[in-house]
Design a protein around this motif. Sequence first.
Motif, mmCIF file in Angstrom:
data_model
loop_
_atom_site.group_PDB
_atom_site.id
_atom_site.type_symbol
_atom_site.label_atom_id
_atom_site.label_comp_id
_atom_site.label_asym_id
_atom_site.label_seq_id
_atom_site.Cartn_x
_atom_site.Cartn_y
_atom_site.Cartn_z
ATOM 1 N N GLU A 1 32.822 51.832 36.136
ATOM 2 C CA GLU A 1 32.267 51.975 37.651
ATOM 3 C C GLU A 1 33.348 51.293 38.521
ATOM 4 O OE1 GLU A 1 28.101 51.087 38.079
ATOM 5 O OE2 GLU A 1 27.868 50.800 36.196
ATOM 6 N N ASP A 2 33.453 51.889 39.756
ATOM 7 C CA ASP A 2 34.290 51.604 40.837
ATOM 8 C C ASP A 2 33.634 50.382 41.467
ATOM 9 O OD1 ASP A 2 36.040 51.086 42.961
ATOM 10 O OD2 ASP A 2 35.890 53.244 43.606
ATOM 11 N N VAL A 3 34.390 49.317 41.445
ATOM 12 C CA VAL A 3 33.904 47.849 42.286
ATOM 13 C C VAL A 3 33.581 48.027 43.446
ATOM 14 C CG1 VAL A 3 34.618 45.610 42.661
ATOM 15 C CG2 VAL A 3 35.139 46.498 40.227
ATOM 16 N N ALA A 4 34.593 48.773 44.274
ATOM 17 C CA ALA A 4 34.515 48.952 45.784
ATOM 18 C C ALA A 4 33.124 49.991 46.229
ATOM 19 C CB ALA A 4 35.758 49.864 46.338
ATOM 20 N N ARG A 5 32.646 50.513 45.157
ATOM 21 C CA ARG A 5 31.619 51.284 45.405
ATOM 22 C C ARG A 5 30.181 50.703 45.200
ATOM 23 N NH1 ARG A 5 32.204 56.788 46.433
ATOM 24 N NH2 ARG A 5 34.320 57.449 46.435
#
Length: 232
Positions: free
Chosen positions: A64-68
């Motif tokens: 999972e993309d941390v920025a999202r």
Amino acid sequence: MELRADKLSVRRDARPVLQDVDCTLPPGSRVLALGRSGAGKTALFKALAGLVTPASGQVLWNGEDVARMGPAQKRARQAAFGMVFQTDALFDSMTVRRNVLLPLERRRVPRDEAEARADEVLRAVGLADAADALPERLSGGMRKRAGIARALAARPSVLLADDPFAGLDPGTARQVARVLLDVAGSGSLIVAAPDVPPELPLSRWLYLRDGRLLYDGPPAPEVETLPDEALA
């Protein structure tokens, strides 16, 4: 937790400190991030822990993309991380035990459970007898172990240790290395150091130079002599 950097770049004051770093660290990794001062080791640690925002690329936790992630989701996931700083970062006005309790209070762990955890990790690092002492009364090695205890109190599945042997004599460094290996358990242990610490054998090396990942593989003492062309 699996950690992944995908074309990760980080800037500090408009200056690149990491450039196009790719690496995947499965759960249970034993990693040495190696490189001289300014190589990008601390920037990589902070990015992997979600403490800095990438200039480009991604950091992924279990894909999972941390920025999202929203703020609440990100904070919840960050509970999986424990950080041991190059400086112990202890609060000198608080006892060792109070320092160890701080991350648990921030996570709103019930008081009885928090105190039991603090006592457990202080025993694990050999500081049970120093629990009520102020940090200023501890030796350098004891302060390092107190910092490790604070990181471990939250029971992280990823332990990041930034140059944990800085300023320690060889005997104390060996003691701190044993503590790191013993308490990491089945979780990931990722250690940053400017030189290879003989006290801490780790199965995978990441060698950084000038913000770029030059080598990712098993221990290989010759990596420090690799030419810059190897970055391509």
